[in-house]
Each structure stands twice: as structure tokens, then as C-alpha cells.
Design a protein around this motif. Structure first.
Motif, PDB file in Angstrom:
ATOM      1  N   MET A   1       0.865  -1.199   0.000  1.00 24.75           N
ATOM      2  CA  MET A   1       0.000   0.000   0.000  1.00 24.75           C
ATOM      3  C   MET A   1       0.895   1.240   0.000  1.00 24.75           C
ATOM      4  SD  MET A   1      -2.985   1.030   2.716  1.00 24.75           S
ATOM      5  CE  MET A   1      -3.905  -0.458   2.363  1.00 24.75           C
ATOM      6  N   ASN A   2       0.715   2.148  -0.985  1.00 24.78           N
ATOM      7  CA  ASN A   2       1.575   3.326  -1.074  1.00 24.78           C
ATOM      8  C   ASN A   2       1.089   4.448  -0.169  1.00 24.78           C
ATOM      9  OD1 ASN A   2      -0.493   4.760  -2.453  1.00 24.78           O
ATOM     10  ND2 ASN A   2       0.129   3.816  -4.393  1.00 24.78           N
ATOM     11  N   GLN A   3       1.951   5.485  -0.046  1.00 24.50           N
ATOM     12  CA  GLN A   3       1.639   6.589   0.865  1.00 24.50           C
ATOM     13  C   GLN A   3       0.381   7.332   0.455  1.00 24.50           C
ATOM     14  OE1 GLN A   3       4.796   9.413   1.240  1.00 24.50           O
ATOM     15  NE2 GLN A   3       3.861  10.496   2.946  1.00 24.50           N
ATOM     16  N   LYS A   4       0.160   7.473  -0.861  1.00 31.74           N
ATOM     17  CA  LYS A   4      -1.020   8.187  -1.330  1.00 31.74           C
ATOM     18  C   LYS A   4      -2.290   7.483  -0.896  1.00 31.74           C
ATOM     19  CE  LYS A   4      -3.161  10.098  -5.486  1.00 31.74           C
ATOM     20  NZ  LYS A   4      -3.055  10.271  -6.953  1.00 31.74           N
ATOM     21  N   THR A   5      -2.294   6.147  -0.983  1.00 32.72           N
ATOM     22  CA  THR A   5      -3.459   5.376  -0.553  1.00 32.72           C
ATOM     23  C   THR A   5      -3.678   5.527   0.944  1.00 32.72           C
ATOM     24  OG1 THR A   5      -3.031   3.785  -2.306  1.00 32.72           O
ATOM     25  CG2 THR A   5      -4.507   3.095  -0.535  1.00 32.72           C
ATOM     26  N   GLN A   6      -2.581   5.491   1.731  1.00 35.12           N
ATOM     27  CA  GLN A   6      -2.696   5.660   3.175  1.00 35.12           C
ATOM     28  C   GLN A   6      -3.295   7.020   3.525  1.00 35.12           C
ATOM     29  OE1 GLN A   6       1.356   5.009   4.390  1.00 35.12           O
ATOM     30  NE2 GLN A   6       0.936   2.876   4.972  1.00 35.12           N
ATOM     31  N   LEU A   7      -2.863   8.046   2.861  1.00 32.44           N
ATOM     32  CA  LEU A   7      -3.409   9.377   3.130  1.00 32.44           C
ATOM     33  C   LEU A   7      -4.883   9.430   2.768  1.00 32.44           C
ATOM     34  CD1 LEU A   7      -0.459  11.617   1.865  1.00 32.44           C
ATOM     35  CD2 LEU A   7      -1.200  11.264   4.232  1.00 32.44           C
ATOM     36  N   THR A   8      -5.237   8.790   1.698  1.00 34.40           N
ATOM     37  CA  THR A   8      -6.641   8.775   1.283  1.00 34.40           C
ATOM     38  C   THR A   8      -7.501   8.093   2.334  1.00 34.40           C
ATOM     39  OG1 THR A   8      -6.019   8.751  -1.037  1.00 34.40           O
ATOM     40  CG2 THR A   8      -8.235   8.025  -0.521  1.00 34.40           C
ATOM     41  N   GLU A   9      -7.021   6.992   2.882  1.00 38.40           N
ATOM     42  CA  GLU A   9      -7.765   6.298   3.926  1.00 38.40           C
ATOM     43  C   GLU A   9      -7.877   7.164   5.171  1.00 38.40           C
ATOM     44  OE1 GLU A   9      -5.888   2.564   4.534  1.00 38.40           O
ATOM     45  OE2 GLU A   9      -6.788   1.648   2.738  1.00 38.40           O
ATOM     46  N   ARG A  10      -6.804   7.865   5.502  1.00 39.28           N
ATOM     47  CA  ARG A  10      -6.843   8.748   6.665  1.00 39.28           C
ATOM     48  C   ARG A  10      -7.837   9.881   6.446  1.00 39.28           C
ATOM     49  NH1 ARG A  10      -5.472   8.597  12.086  1.00 39.28           N
ATOM     50  NH2 ARG A  10      -5.575  10.752  12.824  1.00 39.28           N
ATOM     51  N   GLU A  11      -7.864  10.413   5.245  1.00 41.78           N
ATOM     52  CA  GLU A  11      -8.809  11.485   4.929  1.00 41.78           C
ATOM     53  C   GLU A  11     -10.244  10.988   5.019  1.00 41.78           C
ATOM     54  OE1 GLU A  11      -5.851  13.909   1.844  1.00 41.78           O
ATOM     55  OE2 GLU A  11      -7.447  12.594   1.076  1.00 41.78           O
ATOM     56  N   LYS A  12     -10.471   9.765   4.529  1.00 43.26           N
ATOM     57  CA  LYS A  12     -11.818   9.196   4.629  1.00 43.26           C
ATOM     58  C   LYS A  12     -12.226   9.024   6.096  1.00 43.26           C
ATOM     59  CE  LYS A  12     -11.863   6.591   0.281  1.00 43.26           C
ATOM     60  NZ  LYS A  12     -11.900   5.241  -0.325  1.00 43.26           N
ATOM     61  N   PHE A  13     -11.271   8.532   6.899  1.00 43.60           N
ATOM     62  CA  PHE A  13     -11.548   8.350   8.325  1.00 43.60           C
ATOM     63  C   PHE A  13     -11.861   9.680   9.001  1.00 43.60           C
ATOM     64  CE2 PHE A  13      -9.686   8.718  12.597  1.00 43.60           C
ATOM     65  CZ  PHE A  13     -10.535   7.854  13.298  1.00 43.60           C
ATOM     66  N   THR A  14     -11.060  10.724   8.680  1.00 39.20           N
ATOM     67  CA  THR A  14     -11.253  12.041   9.292  1.00 39.20           C
ATOM     68  C   THR A  14     -12.615  12.612   8.924  1.00 39.20           C
ATOM     69  OG1 THR A  14      -8.867  12.464   9.222  1.00 39.20           O
ATOM     70  CG2 THR A  14     -10.305  14.375   9.466  1.00 39.20           C
ATOM     71  N   ALA A  15     -13.026  12.399   7.698  1.00 36.75           N
ATOM     72  CA  ALA A  15     -14.332  12.891   7.263  1.00 36.75           C
ATOM     73  C   ALA A  15     -15.463  12.145   7.960  1.00 36.75           C
ATOM     74  CB  ALA A  15     -14.454  12.740   5.749  1.00 36.75           C
ATOM     75  N   LEU A  16     -15.211  10.857   8.307  1.00 35.85           N
ATOM     76  CA  LEU A  16     -16.235  10.027   8.948  1.00 35.85           C
ATOM     77  C   LEU A  16     -16.389  10.328  10.431  1.00 35.85           C
ATOM     78  CD1 LEU A  16     -18.143   7.512   8.614  1.00 35.85           C
ATOM     79  CD2 LEU A  16     -16.162   6.137   9.306  1.00 35.85           C
ATOM     80  N   GLU A  17     -15.284  10.638  11.081  1.00 38.34           N
ATOM     81  CA  GLU A  17     -15.289  10.804  12.534  1.00 38.34           C
ATOM     82  C   GLU A  17     -15.996  12.108  12.920  1.00 38.34           C
ATOM     83  OE1 GLU A  17     -11.996  10.207  16.035  1.00 38.34           O
ATOM     84  OE2 GLU A  17     -11.464  11.499  14.341  1.00 38.34           O
ATOM     85  N   VAL A  18     -16.953  12.001  13.843  1.00 42.43           N
ATOM     86  CA  VAL A  18     -17.715  13.161  14.317  1.00 42.43           C
ATOM     87  C   VAL A  18     -17.282  13.501  15.736  1.00 42.43           C
ATOM     88  CG1 VAL A  18     -19.999  14.074  14.854  1.00 42.43           C
ATOM     89  CG2 VAL A  18     -19.696  12.550  12.877  1.00 42.43           C
ATOM     90  N   ASN A  19     -16.799  14.692  15.947  1.00 47.37           N
ATOM     91  CA  ASN A  19     -16.420  15.131  17.282  1.00 47.37           C
ATOM     92  C   ASN A  19     -17.670  15.448  18.095  1.00 47.37           C
ATOM     93  OD1 ASN A  19     -13.622  14.981  16.832  1.00 47.37           O
ATOM     94  ND2 ASN A  19     -13.634  16.977  15.798  1.00 47.37           N
ATOM     95  N   ALA A  20     -17.715  14.935  19.318  1.00 45.17           N
ATOM     96  CA  ALA A  20     -18.864  15.150  20.194  1.00 45.17           C
ATOM     97  C   ALA A  20     -18.361  15.495  21.586  1.00 45.17           C
ATOM     98  CB  ALA A  20     -19.738  13.892  20.234  1.00 45.17           C
ATOM     99  N   SER A  21     -19.255  15.936  22.430  1.00 42.48           N
ATOM    100  CA  SER A  21     -18.906  16.259  23.815  1.00 42.48           C
ATOM    101  C   SER A  21     -19.796  15.440  24.747  1.00 42.48           C
ATOM    102  CB  SER A  21     -19.096  17.756  24.077  1.00 42.48           C
ATOM    103  OG  SER A  21     -20.450  18.124  23.861  1.00 42.48           O
ATOM    104  N   TYR A  22     -19.463  15.452  26.003  1.00 44.06           N
ATOM    105  CA  TYR A  22     -20.276  14.703  26.964  1.00 44.06           C
ATOM    106  C   TYR A  22     -20.306  15.423  28.296  1.00 44.06           C
ATOM    107  CZ  TYR A  22     -16.064  13.087  29.365  1.00 44.06           C
ATOM    108  OH  TYR A  22     -14.894  13.036  30.061  1.00 44.06           O
ATOM    109  N   VAL A  23     -21.334  15.108  29.086  1.00 44.13           N
ATOM    110  CA  VAL A  23     -21.476  15.604  30.449  1.00 44.13           C
ATOM    111  C   VAL A  23     -21.374  14.398  31.368  1.00 44.13           C
ATOM    112  CG1 VAL A  23     -23.012  16.706  32.103  1.00 44.13           C
ATOM    113  CG2 VAL A  23     -22.938  17.519  29.734  1.00 44.13           C
ATOM    114  N   SER A  24     -20.578  14.488  32.418  1.00 46.37           N
ATOM    115  CA  SER A  24     -20.369  13.360  33.325  1.00 46.37           C
ATOM    116  C   SER A  24     -21.628  13.072  34.142  1.00 46.37           C
ATOM    117  CB  SER A  24     -19.208  13.639  34.277  1.00 46.37           C
ATOM    118  OG  SER A  24     -18.000  13.776  33.562  1.00 46.37           O
ATOM    119  N   ALA A  25     -22.019  11.811  34.198  1.00 49.92           N
ATOM    120  CA  ALA A  25     -23.121  11.377  35.060  1.00 49.92           C
ATOM    121  C   ALA A  25     -22.586  11.157  36.472  1.00 49.92           C
ATOM    122  CB  ALA A  25     -23.717  10.080  34.523  1.00 49.92           C
ATOM    123  N   PRO A  26     -23.427  11.294  37.484  1.00 46.22           N
ATOM    124  CA  PRO A  26     -22.960  11.053  38.849  1.00 46.22           C
ATOM    125  C   PRO A  26     -22.658   9.573  39.075  1.00 46.22           C
ATOM    126  CG  PRO A  26     -25.336  11.365  38.808  1.00 46.22           C
ATOM    127  CD  PRO A  26     -24.851  11.689  37.430  1.00 46.22           C
TER     128      PRO A  26
END
Length: 263
Positions: A1-26
Motif C-alpha cells: 500500500m503506497n503513501q497516497k493510498t494511506q493518506l486517502t484512507e486517513r482522509e476518509k476516516f477524518t471525514a467520517l469521525e464526528v467530534n462530540a462532547s459529553y457531560v459526566s453522570a454522577p
């Protein structure tokens, strides 16, 4: 697997990942008990599983023990108590810490066991079967104690000395002389009855203490109370009752004897 393919997979992953927040339960509302058990104990956690219900959450770990019932071997358990206590549920505050060995507590000393349990856990209450048993005797108004002991005489002498020093009168003591901890869990109900019949004949004991966390007696306590017409307290029933009492809560466990039905 070449570097270009690896970057493409990383870009796909970054686009998929959704940043969220949370509040701690007691923390859950149940009382939290940290429990240090012996590596040789086959009974304590099964007994407590029957008692806990919705009253508490128990978090445990085990300290190495050779199983040798001589006082010198019991004393060596002290070297592992603190480290084991610190391994219990990292970053989760406990309401009380408990150490599950009656005989080792007698040999090591109640105060030292308490200090070892608190290291790294903060200044919180601690218990063990030996301290708990004495508190249970007082709770039930018992002064004259009969003791069913599976231990050899060298350990029983510690038990005798310390109860007398605490102001209780030992009116009978039955020993099975077992020298290996894991054998204690195999004692049959009929063997207990045979020993109790011998020990309690014409006895004026206020209460019977069934010593050792490895003794499978919890399920028989109400039967024995009915047969012998006096309260029975085991190491495991006493320690659960006392752990809850130290958190300001009355343990209520119908079916397991007067102590656990007391208000």
C-alpha cells in the motif's frame, strides 16, 4: 500500500469521525465497597453476591496467600494488602474498604490491616471479619460467645486471646484443626451440625460465631438459629453488615439470620 493510498484512507476516516462532547453522570447511588480477598478464598464473593442486592456495589481484587494456616504464613499476607487495595477500581471513590480474612486480621492486627487498606484510598472507614464480628456481637447484645473454628490450635489461641481482651467470654470453642485454607470450603453442613451438637450441649452461649470467610455456612444460618435457639454470625455476614453500617446504612438481607434482619 503506497503513501497516497494511506493518506486517502486517513482522509476518509477524518471525514467520517464526528467530534462530540459529553457531560459526566454522577456515580451510581449504591454504597461502594472495596474488597481485598485472598487468592485462596472460594466462598466470600459467592456469599456476598447473595447479600448485596441493590444495596451496594462491590469492587474487589485478590492478594496472594499460600493457604498455610500457620500464624507465620498468615502474617505474610500483610505485604500485599496495600498494593492490592490500590488496584481496586482506579479513580473510583470507595465508601468503605474491607479485607476478607478473619484469621489473618487476628495475626496481623486490626489497626495495621486498616492502615494498609487506606494507603492510596484516602481516610475512609475500613472493616474486616474480625472487627466486624466483635461489632456484631455488641449489636446483638452477646457477651458469652461459642466459636466454631476450622483453624488449628495456634490460630485459635490468637482468637481466644483477642476476644477475651475485648471483654467477651468464650464459653466453648470447637476446632477442626484444618491446616490448608482451601480445605475449609469443603466442610459439609452435617459436619458443622455434628460439631455444634457437641459444642452447644448444655451451653449458655448468647451467640455462635462461625469463623472464616471460606466457610460455606451463610445458607445454613437461619436453620442453625432455629435448631440452637440463639443468633449465629458468620465472618461473611458480619463483614457485610459492618461494611454497610460504616456507610450509615442498615443492611437488610432476609433469610440470612438475625444480624442481617436487625434494624
Amino acid at each position: 500500500m503506497n503513501q497516497k493510498t494511506q493518506l486517502t484512507e486517513r482522509e476518509k476516516f477524518t471525514a467520517l469521525e464526528v467530534n462530540a462532547s459529553y457531560v459526566s453522570a454522577p456515580r451510581m447511588s449504591r454504597k461502594h465497597i472495596g474488597l481485598v480477598q485472598l487468592s485462596t478464598d472460594h466462598t466470600l464473593e459467592m456469599d456476598w453476591a447473595k447479600l448485596i442486592g441493590e444495596q451496594a456495589a462491590v469492587f474487589s481484587s485478590r492478594v496472594y496467600y499460600s493457604g498455610d494456616m500457620r500464624p507465620a504464613a498468615l502474617d505474610t499476607i500483610a505485604t500485599g494488602i496495600s498494593k492490592t487495595a490500590q488496584l481496586i477500581a482506579t479513580d473510583l471513590p470507595m465508601d468503605v474498604m474491607a479485607f476478607g480474612c478473619t484469621s489473618a486480621t487476628m495475626v496481623i492486627g486490626e489497626n495495621r490491616v486498616g492502615q494498609l487498606l487506606r494507603e492510596g484510598r484516602g481516610d475512609i472507614p475500613t472493616t474486616n471479619p474480625w472487627t466486624a464480628a466483635q461489632a456484631a456481637f455488641k449489636k446483638l447484645g452477646a457477651k458469652k460467645i461459642a466459636i466454631f473454628s476450622p483453624y488449628p490450635s495456634d490460630v485459635n489461641f490468637f482468637l481466644y486471646q483477642q476476644l477475651m481482651k475485648a471483654g467477651f467470654e468464650i464459653v466453648a470453642l470447637t476446632s477442626l484443626g484444618i491446616k490448608k485454607d482451601t480445605e475449609i470450603t469443603t466442610i459439609s453442613k452435617q459436619s458443622m451440625i455434628d460439631a455444634l451438637d457437641k459444642m452447644l450441649i448444655n451451653s449458655d452461649a448468647d451467640l455462635v460465631f462461625m469463623s472464616c470467610t471460606n466457610l460455606r455456612v451463610l445458607d445454613h444460618i437461619e436453620l442453625f438459629e432455629s435448631m440452637y435457639k440463639r443468633p449465629f454470625v458468620s465472618s461473611n455476614s458480619a463483614m457485610f453488615w459492618h461494611a454497610m453500617a460504616l456507610t450509615g446504612t442498615n443492611a437488610h438481607c432476609p433469610g440470612f439470620g438475625r444480624l442481617l434482619n436487625a434494624n
